[in-house]
Enzyme design. Sequence first.
Site, PDB file in Angstrom:
ATOM      1  N   ASP A 148      -9.896   4.359   1.041  1.00  0.00           N
ATOM      2  CA  ASP A 148      -8.555   4.424   0.336  1.00  0.00           C
ATOM      3  C   ASP A 148      -7.591   3.186  -0.676  1.00  0.00           C
ATOM      4  OD1 ASP A 148      -6.772   6.622   0.893  1.00  0.00           O
ATOM      5  OD2 ASP A 148      -6.601   5.895   2.436  1.00  0.00           O
ATOM      6  N   ASP A 149      -7.247   3.324  -1.366  1.00  0.00           N
ATOM      7  CA  ASP A 149      -6.987   2.653  -2.674  1.00  0.00           C
ATOM      8  C   ASP A 149      -7.615   1.788  -2.539  1.00  0.00           C
ATOM      9  OD1 ASP A 149      -5.065   4.793  -0.666  1.00  0.00           O
ATOM     10  OD2 ASP A 149      -3.189   2.909  -1.195  1.00  0.00           O
TER      11      ASP A 149
ATOM     12  N   CYS B 181      -3.251   9.645  -2.394  1.00  0.00           N
ATOM     13  CA  CYS B 181      -4.308  10.593  -1.282  1.00  0.00           C
ATOM     14  C   CYS B 181      -4.620  12.080  -1.650  1.00  0.00           C
ATOM     15  CB  CYS B 181      -3.904  10.055  -0.405  1.00  0.00           C
ATOM     16  SG  CYS B 181      -4.150   8.524  -0.364  1.00  0.00           S
TER      17      CYS B 181
ATOM     18  N   HIS C 262      -7.721  14.545   3.437  1.00  0.00           N
ATOM     19  CA  HIS C 262      -6.294  13.832   4.170  1.00  0.00           C
ATOM     20  C   HIS C 262      -6.325  14.615   5.200  1.00  0.00           C
ATOM     21  CE1 HIS C 262      -2.659  11.447   3.567  1.00  0.00           C
ATOM     22  NE2 HIS C 262      -2.207  12.320   3.601  1.00  0.00           N
TER      23      HIS C 262
ATOM     24  N   ASP D 264     -10.175   6.638  -3.312  1.00  0.00           N
ATOM     25  CA  ASP D 264      -9.438   8.067  -4.324  1.00  0.00           C
ATOM     26  C   ASP D 264      -7.985   7.934  -5.362  1.00  0.00           C
ATOM     27  OD1 ASP D 264      -8.119   7.206  -2.628  1.00  0.00           O
ATOM     28  OD2 ASP D 264      -7.529   8.099  -1.193  1.00  0.00           O
ATOM     29  N   HIS D 265      -8.332   6.595  -5.002  1.00  0.00           N
ATOM     30  CA  HIS D 265      -7.427   6.366  -6.859  1.00  0.00           C
ATOM     31  C   HIS D 265      -7.315   4.570  -6.696  1.00  0.00           C
ATOM     32  CE1 HIS D 265      -4.105   5.938  -3.682  1.00  0.00           C
ATOM     33  NE2 HIS D 265      -4.281   7.114  -3.377  1.00  0.00           N
TER      34      HIS D 265
END
Length: 522
Positions: free
Chosen positions: A10-11, A49, A103, A299-300
């Site tokens: 995540d992130d 997300c 998510h 995810d990014h």
Amino acid sequence: DMNVLLIVVDDLRPVLGCYGDKLVKSPNIDQLASQSVVFSNAYAQQAVCAPSRVSFLTGRRPDTTRLYDFYSYWRVHAGNYSTMPQYFKENGYVTMSVGKVFHPGISSSYSDDYPYSWSIPPFHPSAEKYENAKTCRGKDGQLHANLVCPVNVTEMPSGTLPDIQSTEEAIRLLKAMKSKKQKFFLAVGYHKPHIPLRYPQEFLKLYPLENITLAPDRWVPKRLPSVAYNPWMDIRQRDDVKALNVSFPYGPLPEDFQLQIRQSYYAAVSYLDGQVGLLLSALDDARLSNSTIVVFTADHGWSLGEHGEWAKYSNFDVATRVPLMFYVPGMTSSSASRGEKVFPYLDPFSYVSDLVLQGQSKKVVELVSLFSTLTELAGLQVPPACPRTSFSIALCTEGTSIVQYFNSSEGKVQKVEKDGCDDTNSGCNEEPIAFSQYPRPADTPQWNSDKPKLKDIRVMGYSMRTGDCRYTLWVGFNPSNFSANFEDVHAGELYMMESDPHQDYNIYNNTLHGGLFKKILG
């Protein structure tokens, strides 16, 4: 037959040793990278997300999933699209989900898309429910819901943290699969470094504050269109940031606090690295390293003060660029001899990295290609390419497989390839392009600019990243029929990577870009 271990973080922007970061301690991920093909130019399709995850898990872009927020389930609102784990399941794999893969919530039907995608019910760590609770001890001795939140794990509810529980469950499943003679697809989703930056406090020791630097371009660029700016509302809502009374939307955070955020982001990455190390070491112990493809991605990304921005929610590289690597036994690395460990656990506190990268590709690639790439690597039939409109087609993909780039060793001598960032080029050569997009409720920053609900979207920023440039058009968008109007351009951005690697000097207004415009229309 190959198993698949898909690790989704995540992130996580690529602050990793294997991506050239000199400060971070990430020995276990770097060790994986040394046996993998590493993509240095990989991009998410939307820097938030749920839309990003639904996009790469279905192999469709956000305009096809119609998910730009958190509040619809694609099977109901767009089309009954097969997912990557569903396709593996239908091809005889046991598919398992641990932690945050889909998510959670409406966008995966409150079930992480079970039973379509997974053979067994997805696992969520019980400690997840305390993520946003007041568990951070402040200078006043009280507990707060802070952004910066190093903790003593033994003081946490049930003495643990979500990612620790996810690693334990994933290891339990690997041990169980060792004795079964069945192919498996195991997806493990880690929470950190997502906010709050809550991690075991000993990881701060790796990053003395005097070693931390501010973002090189920590000011809002003069020519940044206001529609492009994300006002980082989720950070403003944490207790420690709230107490700083920073003005909306551009007021900068105090520099000493910026340093603390950056320090804690790095510490959270090293905590994550240890968890990945334990997981990969267990893959070895179960004797599965020679028969399991390992994919590591996020995810990014996440802005750490660049452009005066924090968090994701933008089209800049810092928000859209992700780590992406593929370990394929016998292809990206020679098979280990029996009993030899491929992934011995490396202690982030004592290990000194001497990283040698095998294969690195600078090709521009997209997360939406993951579905077709993984099916090809596993030897399954690759789903067909989607036609232009594919709402009624259950199985097809909008991302082409990137396996073709695995062996193209990009030597020292690189052909200079013009890829259509100057207008002399008619856009006929086929350099790969990554597309991302981000919705906004208005042309100026609002309280809901970061995460507008579908009904409030008025502008869509379509962004295109080539090897040479990032080109973004902010155009009128009608949420009632999901239509973008490219004749209604609200603003534009153009950054030339060679002269402006951080994307600070927008030259959109002083260049012609008809060729780029044609490409973004697709």
